[in-house]
Motif scaffolding. Sequence first.
Motif, PDB file in Angstrom:
ATOM      1  N   ALA A   1      -7.907   0.280   0.265  1.00 36.72           N
ATOM      2  CA  ALA A   1      -6.668  -0.470   0.044  1.00 36.72           C
ATOM      3  C   ALA A   1      -6.439  -1.491   1.148  1.00 36.72           C
ATOM      4  O   ALA A   1      -6.033  -2.630   0.886  1.00 36.72           O
ATOM      5  CB  ALA A   1      -5.486   0.500  -0.044  1.00 36.72           C
TER       6      ALA A   1
ATOM      7  N   TYR B   1      -1.187  -1.525  -4.235  1.00 37.00           N
ATOM      8  CA  TYR B   1      -2.372  -0.680  -4.117  1.00 37.00           C
ATOM      9  C   TYR B   1      -1.893   0.747  -3.895  1.00 37.00           C
ATOM     10  O   TYR B   1      -1.298   1.062  -2.858  1.00 37.00           O
ATOM     11  CB  TYR B   1      -3.268  -1.149  -2.976  1.00 37.00           C
ATOM     12  CG  TYR B   1      -3.827  -2.530  -3.214  1.00 37.00           C
ATOM     13  CD1 TYR B   1      -4.840  -2.732  -4.150  1.00 37.00           C
ATOM     14  CD2 TYR B   1      -3.330  -3.632  -2.530  1.00 37.00           C
ATOM     15  CE1 TYR B   1      -5.336  -4.003  -4.404  1.00 37.00           C
ATOM     16  CE2 TYR B   1      -3.829  -4.899  -2.772  1.00 37.00           C
ATOM     17  CZ  TYR B   1      -4.828  -5.082  -3.709  1.00 37.00           C
ATOM     18  OH  TYR B   1      -5.312  -6.337  -3.965  1.00 37.00           O
TER      19      TYR B   1
ATOM     20  N   ILE C   1       0.891  -1.162   0.000  1.00 40.03           N
ATOM     21  CA  ILE C   1       0.000   0.000   0.000  1.00 40.03           C
ATOM     22  C   ILE C   1       0.928   1.209   0.000  1.00 40.03           C
ATOM     23  O   ILE C   1       1.669   1.444   0.958  1.00 40.03           O
ATOM     24  CB  ILE C   1      -0.924   0.011   1.227  1.00 40.03           C
ATOM     25  CG1 ILE C   1      -1.794  -1.247   1.238  1.00 40.03           C
ATOM     26  CG2 ILE C   1      -1.795   1.272   1.224  1.00 40.03           C
ATOM     27  CD1 ILE C   1      -2.634  -1.402   2.497  1.00 40.03           C
TER      28      ILE C   1
ATOM     29  N   THR D   1      -8.954  -4.422   0.720  1.00 39.86           N
ATOM     30  CA  THR D   1      -8.626  -5.230  -0.452  1.00 39.86           C
ATOM     31  C   THR D   1      -7.353  -6.033  -0.221  1.00 39.86           C
ATOM     32  O   THR D   1      -7.262  -7.206  -0.595  1.00 39.86           O
ATOM     33  CB  THR D   1      -8.463  -4.329  -1.697  1.00 39.86           C
ATOM     34  OG1 THR D   1      -9.585  -3.473  -1.810  1.00 39.86           O
ATOM     35  CG2 THR D   1      -8.345  -5.175  -2.943  1.00 39.86           C
TER      36      THR D   1
ATOM     37  N   CYS E   1      -6.317   2.958  -5.893  1.00 40.89           N
ATOM     38  CA  CYS E   1      -7.456   2.893  -4.974  1.00 40.89           C
ATOM     39  C   CYS E   1      -8.022   4.282  -4.686  1.00 40.89           C
ATOM     40  O   CYS E   1      -7.319   5.294  -4.774  1.00 40.89           O
ATOM     41  CB  CYS E   1      -7.031   2.244  -3.661  1.00 40.89           C
ATOM     42  SG  CYS E   1      -6.560   0.520  -3.829  1.00 40.89           S
TER      43      CYS E   1
END
Length: 416
Positions: free
Chosen positions: A385, A346, A322, A388, A379
Motif C-alpha cells: 500500500a 488502499y 491507507i 502504490t 492490498c
Amino acid sequence: MNFGLERIHNLLEALNRPDERTQIVHVAGTNGKGSVCAYIASVLRTCGYSVGRFNSPHLLEPRDSINVNGQAVSQQLYEEAFSHVSMLNKTGAIGASSFECLVGAAFYVFDKAKLDFVVLEVGLGGLLDATNAIRNPAMTVITAIGMDHAHILGRTLEEIATAKAGIMKPGCPVVIAPQDTKTLLDTLIEHAKGTGSPYQLVQPSQFITPELCKLDFDQVHYTYPIRLCGDYQRMNSATAVTALDWLYRLKLIEMTPEQLAKGMQETRWPGRLEWITSKDNPKILSRYGLERILIDGAHNPPATIALRNYIDSLQRNSVIWIIASTAGKDIHGLMTKLIRPNDTVYAVTFTQPSGMSWIQSTEPSEIAKEASVAKTVACLGLEEALKTAASVCGEHDLVVLCGSLYLVADLYRILL
C-alpha cells in the motif's frame, strides 16, 4: 469480556494495595484521554515530580502501556512484574483477566519506583473498568465523549457518559472537558452532583498562533506552546491545564506558568495527527518513495470527523488513504465521514496485537466495499500500500494512514 471489579480488587489486595501509596489522576473519555494523560504527566515531570503513566492499548508491545518518568519500562522489569502478578493470580485463585493482570503489573512497577504521581488512563468505559478499582484518586478527568463500544457501554451518548462518569468518587475533584451537546454535559454534571464530586468545567484554550495557546483563569494566565496537531487540542490541552491548575490551587503540586509551558511544549503523543517526514525518517523516502505521510489512529466517529476537518484545512487536491480497521467497528460510518469521490483508498490489515487475541482486523475487501465512492484497492499488505500510494501521489495530494492504532504500530515497526 467479563466486567466487574471484584477480581482486580482481590489482585490489588494481594499486592498490598500499591495504588494507595501514590497520588493518582484518573482519566476517562472517548477521545483525547491519551493526549490529556501525556500533557499532565509531562508537566508534572517538569515540575520535578516522579510520574508513572498507564495507557492502553499498547502501541508496539505490551510494556509500552507502563511508563515511568517518560520512558516505557524495560522488558526485564515488565516480565518481572507480570510474572509476580500472574503468580498471585494463580495461587490466590483470583481469575483475573489479562488486562486486570496488566493493571496489577503497572501498579507493581509504580510502587517499586516510589512515584509521586500516577496518571491512569481508563481502558474501556469507566465504572467497571479495572482501573476503577482505585479508591482515593487525587483527581478524576472526563474528556470528550462520543459513540464507541456501544455494544458494551450503552446505545446512547448519555448511557456512555454515565459509564465514563463511573470513575467519579465522593469528595474527589473532577474536571469535565467540553462536550458536543448540552445533554451530554448535563449528564456528567448531574453525575458529579449525585456523587458529591466537586467539578470544574473546561473552557477551550485559544490559539494565538497554530502552535501557541492561551488559557485564562481568575488569578493566573497561561500561555503555552504545543506540538500536537488539530483544533481539538484546544480542548485537550485546556483539559490538562485546568486539571493541573486545580491541583496547584489544591496545594497538591507546586507549579509556575513557565514550568507548565515547558511541560506542554515537550509533550509527545504518537499516532495522533502525526506527520512522518523524510527529513525525520529517511526510510519513508528511500524505501517507499514518500516525502511525508500523515498518520492518525482515528477509529470512532468524533475522531474521524476531527481528522477530516484537519485534512480539509490543508486544502489538498485529493487524499490517498491507507486504512485498516478493527473488526466490529462501524466501517460504513468511518468511510462516509472520511472519503470523498476524488480520493483513493488502499485497504489493508494490521498485525495481530500481542496478548490481545480478541482483537481482529477487518478484511480489506469489506473496507474497499464501504469506500466505493472512491477508487479502492484491497492490498496484500502495508508495504504494498505504501509503495502504490507513493506511485500515484501528486504534488498537491496527501497520503494519510489511519483507522487503527494497530496499523500505526505496524508503520512504526517497519520504519524502525
